[in-house]
Scaffold this motif. Structure first.
Motif, PDB file in Angstrom:
ATOM      1  N   TRP A   1      58.181  20.535 -89.417  1.00  0.00           N
ATOM      2  CA  TRP A   1      58.981  21.673 -89.849  1.00  0.00           C
ATOM      3  C   TRP A   1      58.408  23.033 -89.464  1.00  0.00           C
ATOM      4  O   TRP A   1      59.128  24.038 -89.485  1.00  0.00           O
ATOM      5  CB  TRP A   1      59.190  21.609 -91.366  1.00  0.00           C
ATOM      6  N   LEU A   2      57.142  23.104 -89.123  1.00  0.00           N
ATOM      7  CA  LEU A   2      56.552  24.371 -88.685  1.00  0.00           C
ATOM      8  C   LEU A   2      56.819  24.544 -87.189  1.00  0.00           C
ATOM      9  O   LEU A   2      56.613  23.612 -86.418  1.00  0.00           O
ATOM     10  CB  LEU A   2      55.042  24.362 -88.952  1.00  0.00           C
ATOM     11  N   PRO A   3      57.290  25.736 -86.768  1.00  0.00           N
ATOM     12  CA  PRO A   3      57.520  25.935 -85.335  1.00  0.00           C
ATOM     13  C   PRO A   3      56.285  25.585 -84.509  1.00  0.00           C
ATOM     14  O   PRO A   3      55.147  25.853 -84.917  1.00  0.00           O
ATOM     15  CB  PRO A   3      57.852  27.429 -85.251  1.00  0.00           C
ATOM     16  N   ALA A   4      56.517  25.010 -83.343  1.00  0.00           N
ATOM     17  CA  ALA A   4      55.422  24.478 -82.527  1.00  0.00           C
ATOM     18  C   ALA A   4      54.380  25.537 -82.186  1.00  0.00           C
ATOM     19  O   ALA A   4      53.190  25.219 -82.067  1.00  0.00           O
ATOM     20  CB  ALA A   4      55.992  23.854 -81.249  1.00  0.00           C
ATOM     21  N   LYS A   5      54.797  26.781 -82.032  1.00  0.00           N
ATOM     22  CA  LYS A   5      53.844  27.813 -81.629  1.00  0.00           C
ATOM     23  C   LYS A   5      52.780  28.079 -82.690  1.00  0.00           C
ATOM     24  O   LYS A   5      51.760  28.716 -82.411  1.00  0.00           O
ATOM     25  CB  LYS A   5      54.563  29.110 -81.289  1.00  0.00           C
ATOM     26  N   TYR A   6      53.018  27.592 -83.934  1.00  0.00           N
ATOM     27  CA  TYR A   6      52.047  27.783 -85.008  1.00  0.00           C
ATOM     28  C   TYR A   6      51.212  26.547 -85.304  1.00  0.00           C
ATOM     29  O   TYR A   6      50.355  26.584 -86.191  1.00  0.00           O
ATOM     30  CB  TYR A   6      52.763  28.204 -86.293  1.00  0.00           C
ATOM     31  N   HIS A   7      51.457  25.451 -84.602  1.00  0.00           N
ATOM     32  CA  HIS A   7      50.792  24.200 -84.955  1.00  0.00           C
ATOM     33  C   HIS A   7      49.271  24.313 -84.912  1.00  0.00           C
ATOM     34  O   HIS A   7      48.572  23.771 -85.765  1.00  0.00           O
ATOM     35  CB  HIS A   7      51.259  23.070 -84.033  1.00  0.00           C
ATOM     36  N   ASP A   8      48.745  25.010 -83.923  1.00  0.00           N
ATOM     37  CA  ASP A   8      47.289  25.105 -83.805  1.00  0.00           C
ATOM     38  C   ASP A   8      46.670  25.860 -84.977  1.00  0.00           C
ATOM     39  O   ASP A   8      45.510  25.619 -85.339  1.00  0.00           O
ATOM     40  CB  ASP A   8      46.902  25.809 -82.497  1.00  0.00           C
ATOM     41  N   ARG A   9      47.437  26.771 -85.596  1.00  0.00           N
ATOM     42  CA  ARG A   9      46.911  27.597 -86.684  1.00  0.00           C
ATOM     43  C   ARG A   9      47.437  27.183 -88.051  1.00  0.00           C
ATOM     44  O   ARG A   9      47.031  27.749 -89.068  1.00  0.00           O
ATOM     45  CB  ARG A   9      47.260  29.063 -86.434  1.00  0.00           C
ATOM     46  N   GLY A  10      48.329  26.218 -88.093  1.00  0.00           N
ATOM     47  CA  GLY A  10      48.924  25.796 -89.357  1.00  0.00           C
ATOM     48  C   GLY A  10      48.141  24.678 -90.024  1.00  0.00           C
ATOM     49  O   GLY A  10      47.121  24.203 -89.518  1.00  0.00           O
ATOM     50  N   PRO A  11      48.605  24.222 -91.187  1.00  0.00           N
ATOM     51  CA  PRO A  11      47.934  23.131 -91.909  1.00  0.00           C
ATOM     52  C   PRO A  11      47.976  21.827 -91.109  1.00  0.00           C
ATOM     53  O   PRO A  11      48.989  21.508 -90.488  1.00  0.00           O
ATOM     54  CB  PRO A  11      48.759  23.018 -93.203  1.00  0.00           C
TER      55      PRO A  11
END
Length: 413
Positions: free
Chosen positions: A40-50
């Protein structure tokens, strides 16, 4: 050891009101699935997300209302979220259903060891059926009770995306195929009231009627409710008929006596935050300025309410010249409790015996699934024992009617 124990139905018991209505629980909890942010988190945030991680748990201690947690690759396996500098493990005391009381410890736990209803919506509906529950409102776990995890994050761009991702998962996946039985409860970006208003509008437009908020935002380092900072948030919730749900512990601070007191002290005193919050909101003039705003004290219990209202009314009457009441409250505090506020309980016989003072229209019911306090799978039996002797109309209001009104639900309409 798996938590998938044999299913049990609550036993029938004699009472004065006949068959107990199906329960609408206004306070349960969800364990977030491992795929939540990946999906559910946009892919561009995956590296910085939970990120979901399964690894060993090391030292885990509870001291003075705070946890000391370490990872240990050689320790017992647990499911974690790694997010910025945060290491968040799931523990047995918050994933407790299906275990014996002596097994509900602070040890780490994996999803494989949990009952599937904790994180799988279809399995949750089955566990609700076992427990005589028709509908359920679920608070978050990893984001914490009002989204503190993301409010405390350093990168607020990613944090905002995480708030929106969580809400999209909550509305579309957790609740989406439940036929209305799983009721959406969203979080907001606590660090920016304008963003919070926008998130209320975004979700109210798709039918959401419940939002998490802190019982005492000042404890989180946020502006207090006396400053006027939160008025746009209160205003939009009133306008869009979104109930503000404040869970005990949503201030990240639990009442304590001595700094080295055991966790039993905080567990026994947890209602104190709800009591303090109620006084704070009333004397801040929030219900007076927003008369249609609905405030729910989730898991706050209610046996303390009669004296709290009596004392607040006395202060309003006797101390108004010096105590900062001013003209903010044209009516007694007890008036605003009955106009705007809802109590929530799961075990509180003293509170039930005090309904004539609390008011039968201001009380809701919960199961607290899957926490240590949960009455699952015996909630029906416990409710019948608590409510024995009450009339049918009062029981209906407590078990489901007040929740339907509080959350603008379509049940029984």
């Amino acid at each position: 050891m798996s938590a998938n124990l044999p299913e049990q139905d609550a036993t029938e018991s004699g009472n004065s009101f006949g068959e107990l209505p199906k329960i609408i629980s206004v306070d349960d909890h969800v364990i977030e699935p491992a795929h939540l942010f990946e999906r559910w988190l946009p892919a561009k945030y995956h590296d910085r997300g939970p990120k979901h991680v399964q690894t060993g748990i090391g030292e885990l201690q509870y001291t003075g209302a705070s946890y000391k947690i370490t990872t240990d690759p050689d320790g017992p396996l647990a499911d974690w979220w790694f997010y910025e500098d945060l290491r968040f493990p799931y523990k047995r005391n918050i994933a407790a259903v299906g275990f014996s009381r002596d097994q509900m410890t602070l040890e780490g736990i994996t999803r494989e060891e949990m009952r599937p209803g904790l994180y799988d919506p279809k399995e949750r509906l089955k566990d609700m059926d076992i427990n005589h529950v028709e509908a359920s409102l679920c608070f978050p776990t990893f984001p914490r009770f009002c989204g503190q995890t993301f409010s405390e994050a350093k990168d607020k761009e990613v944090a905002l995306a995480c708030v929106r991702a969580y809400n999209d998962w909550m509305v579309e996946e957790w609740c989406g195929d439940s036929g209305g039985r799983l009721i959406p409860l969203i979080i907001i970006p606590l660090w920016d009231v304008d963003l919070a208003v926008a998130e209320i509008i975004r979700n109210a437009d798709r039918g959401v009627t419940a939002v998490c908020f802190s019982e005492i935002p000042a404890f989180l380092g946020l502006p207090s409710i006396h400053t006027g900072y939160w008025d746009p948030f209160f205003r939009i919730c009133e306008e869009r008929e979104v109930t503000i749900n404040m869970h005990i512990g949503s201030s990240s601070t639990m009442p304590a006596a001595s700094p080295d007191a055991p966790a039993a002290v905080q567990a026994s005193l947890s209602f104190n935050n709800a009591m303090a919050s109620m006084a704070d909101f009333i004397f801040a003039g929030i219900p007076a300025r927003f008369p249609r705003l609905k405030l729910a004290y989730s898991e706050g219990q209610m046996g303390w309410i009669p004296y709290a209202l009596e004392r607040m009314d006395d202060v309003w009457e006797e101390h108004r010249a010096w105590a900062g009441v001013g003209d903010a409250l044209p009516e007694r505090p007890s008036f605003y409790f009955r106009q705007n506020m809802y109590a929530c309980f799961f075990r509180d016989q003293h509170g039930v015996n005090s309904l004539d003072v609390i008011g039968v229209d201001n009380v809701t019911f919960e199961t607290d699934y899957p926490h240590v306090d949960s009455t699952w799978p015996h909630t029906k039996k416990i409710a019948e024992e608590h409510l024995a002797g009450l009339d049918k109309e009062t029981v209906y209001k407590i078990i489901r009617g007040n929740a339907i009104r509080m959350l603008n639900l379509d049940f029984d309409k």
